[in-house]
Design a protein around this motif. Structure first.
Motif, PDB file in Angstrom:
ATOM      1  N   ALA A 196      74.837  22.032  23.582  1.00  0.00           N
ATOM      2  CA  ALA A 196      74.901  23.022  22.495  1.00  0.00           C
ATOM      3  C   ALA A 196      76.064  22.683  21.560  1.00  0.00           C
ATOM      4  N   ASP A 197      77.177  22.252  22.152  1.00  0.00           N
ATOM      5  CA  ASP A 197      78.366  21.926  21.355  1.00  0.00           C
ATOM      6  C   ASP A 197      78.117  20.708  20.462  1.00  0.00           C
ATOM      7  N   GLU A 198      77.234  19.802  20.919  1.00  0.00           N
ATOM      8  CA  GLU A 198      76.903  18.632  20.102  1.00  0.00           C
ATOM      9  C   GLU A 198      76.004  19.013  18.924  1.00  0.00           C
ATOM     10  N   ARG A 199      75.153  20.028  19.142  1.00  0.00           N
ATOM     11  CA  ARG A 199      74.187  20.403  18.092  1.00  0.00           C
ATOM     12  C   ARG A 199      74.762  21.365  17.064  1.00  0.00           C
ATOM     13  N   CYS A 251      73.600  30.298  21.309  1.00  0.00           N
ATOM     14  CA  CYS A 251      73.461  31.282  22.386  1.00  0.00           C
ATOM     15  C   CYS A 251      72.026  31.254  22.928  1.00  0.00           C
ATOM     16  N   GLU A 252      71.059  31.222  22.031  1.00  0.00           N
ATOM     17  CA  GLU A 252      69.657  31.214  22.459  1.00  0.00           C
ATOM     18  C   GLU A 252      69.299  29.896  23.156  1.00  0.00           C
ATOM     19  N   PHE A 253      69.797  28.795  22.625  1.00  0.00           N
ATOM     20  CA  PHE A 253      69.557  27.474  23.214  1.00  0.00           C
ATOM     21  C   PHE A 253      70.086  27.423  24.653  1.00  0.00           C
ATOM     22  N   ILE A 254      71.323  27.873  24.840  1.00  0.00           N
ATOM     23  CA  ILE A 254      71.927  27.826  26.184  1.00  0.00           C
ATOM     24  C   ILE A 254      71.100  28.682  27.148  1.00  0.00           C
ATOM     25  N   MET A 255      70.693  29.853  26.702  1.00  0.00           N
ATOM     26  CA  MET A 255      69.925  30.752  27.567  1.00  0.00           C
ATOM     27  C   MET A 255      68.552  30.150  27.909  1.00  0.00           C
ATOM     28  N   ASP A 256      67.869  29.592  26.906  1.00  0.00           N
ATOM     29  CA  ASP A 256      66.551  28.998  27.137  1.00  0.00           C
ATOM     30  C   ASP A 256      66.639  27.822  28.113  1.00  0.00           C
ATOM     31  N   TYR A 257      67.662  27.006  27.954  1.00  0.00           N
ATOM     32  CA  TYR A 257      67.812  25.856  28.846  1.00  0.00           C
ATOM     33  C   TYR A 257      68.234  26.301  30.246  1.00  0.00           C
ATOM     34  N   LEU A 258      69.114  27.291  30.307  1.00  0.00           N
ATOM     35  CA  LEU A 258      69.556  27.807  31.612  1.00  0.00           C
ATOM     36  C   LEU A 258      68.348  28.289  32.423  1.00  0.00           C
ATOM     37  N   LYS A 259      67.440  28.986  31.754  1.00  0.00           N
ATOM     38  CA  LYS A 259      66.292  29.571  32.477  1.00  0.00           C
ATOM     39  C   LYS A 259      65.363  28.520  33.074  1.00  0.00           C
ATOM     40  N   THR A 260      65.345  27.325  32.471  1.00  0.00           N
ATOM     41  CA  THR A 260      64.412  26.310  32.966  1.00  0.00           C
ATOM     42  C   THR A 260      65.096  25.164  33.695  1.00  0.00           C
ATOM     43  N   ARG A 261      66.425  25.086  33.614  1.00  0.00           N
ATOM     44  CA  ARG A 261      67.107  23.916  34.199  1.00  0.00           C
ATOM     45  C   ARG A 261      68.168  24.221  35.239  1.00  0.00           C
ATOM     46  N   ALA A 262      68.761  25.395  35.169  1.00  0.00           N
ATOM     47  CA  ALA A 262      69.829  25.672  36.135  1.00  0.00           C
ATOM     48  C   ALA A 262      69.198  26.154  37.449  1.00  0.00           C
TER      49      ALA A 262
END
Lengths: 156, 87
Positions: free
Chosen positions: A72-75, A113-124
């Motif tokens: 997210a920090d890179e984007r 914020c949305e990116f981190i949440m979307d990725y967390l739900k499918t990857r963490a």
């Protein structure tokens, strides 16, 4: 400067107000802070949920969330990203997760914020089990969550 | 030896959360899974061969063809788990 990333997986509850305050005080360049809080619902798939039990893969969980925050920090231009995710037994109305990001402007803060949440739900690696009057059941992964995460790779 | 971890529904289905497993010769992740299925019998084939199972080597998910080409070495940590449902 890379964003200040903070990741915590814990049993204890968290205070959104404290997270936001720390981000405001980090630097006076912060102009936007966006947060998402996920909570335990009392009904899922037409079943009453009495308790939610969250299991995770210690080590991999923290590492995968940190990596998502770094992406997210890179984007986007961020000053800080904080993720707190609770594990163990939680009752309806309790908080499960918070994602908070700070930036100069709201566009980057909302998107990250949305990116981190979307990725967390499918990857963490977290897994939810629901305790219902009919017994225990593991929550199944949703296709809609997968699609929400895939959206971000189509955009770029 | 390697350490093998099982999580959530898979841990419950197999009735085990952690195994220490000997690795003598070079072994791919796909071969390791095959070895587990053959040596443990019972429901291990159905559980470990499920389409949606996720396999991680040293806490990074390895999928598809890479399972054939990724080698497991002594001291590694391998994990089997179902699709994630956090957040």
């Amino acid at each position: 400067m890379p964003a200040t990333i903070s990741v915590s997986v814990q049993h204890d509850d968290f205070d959104l107000g404290e997270i936001v305050k720390a981000m405001r005080l980090q630097t006076a360049q912060v102009g936007a802070i966006a947060s998402f809080v996920g909570c335990v619902r009392d009904i899922n798939d037409q079943q009453t949920v009495a308790t939610l039990e969250l299991e995770h893969y210690p080590g991999m969980t923290e590492q995968s969330i940190r990596s998502i925050c770094e992406q997210a920090d890179e984007r986007w231009q961020l000053f800080a990203a904080t993720v707190v995710h609770r594990v163990g037994k939680l009752a309806p109305t309790e908080q499960i997760v918070v994602v908070t990001v700070s930036s100069m402007h709201r566009g980057d803060a909302f998107a990250a914020c949305e990116f981190i949440m979307d990725y967390l739900k499918t990857r963490a690696p977290f897994w939810k089990k629901e305790l219902t009057p009919a017994g225990e059941r593991w929550v199944d992964a949703r296709c809609s969550d997968q699609q929400a995460a895939e959206r971000w790779s189509q955009d770029s | 030896m390697i350490k093998i971890l099982f999580f959530a529904r898979i841990r419950e289905q197999l009735g085990v959360d952690c195994l220490e497993w000997p690795v003598d010769a070079a072994l791919s992740l796909a071969q390791l899974r095959q070895q587990l299925v053959e040596q443990r019998g019972g429901n291990w084939r159905a559980v470990l061969m499920a389409d949606n199972i996720l396999i991680a080597l040293n806490q990074t998910v390895v999928a598809g063809q890479r399972l054939e080409h990724t080698t497991v070495n002594a001291g590694d940590e391998v994990a089997f788990f179902p699709p994630v449902t956090g957040g």
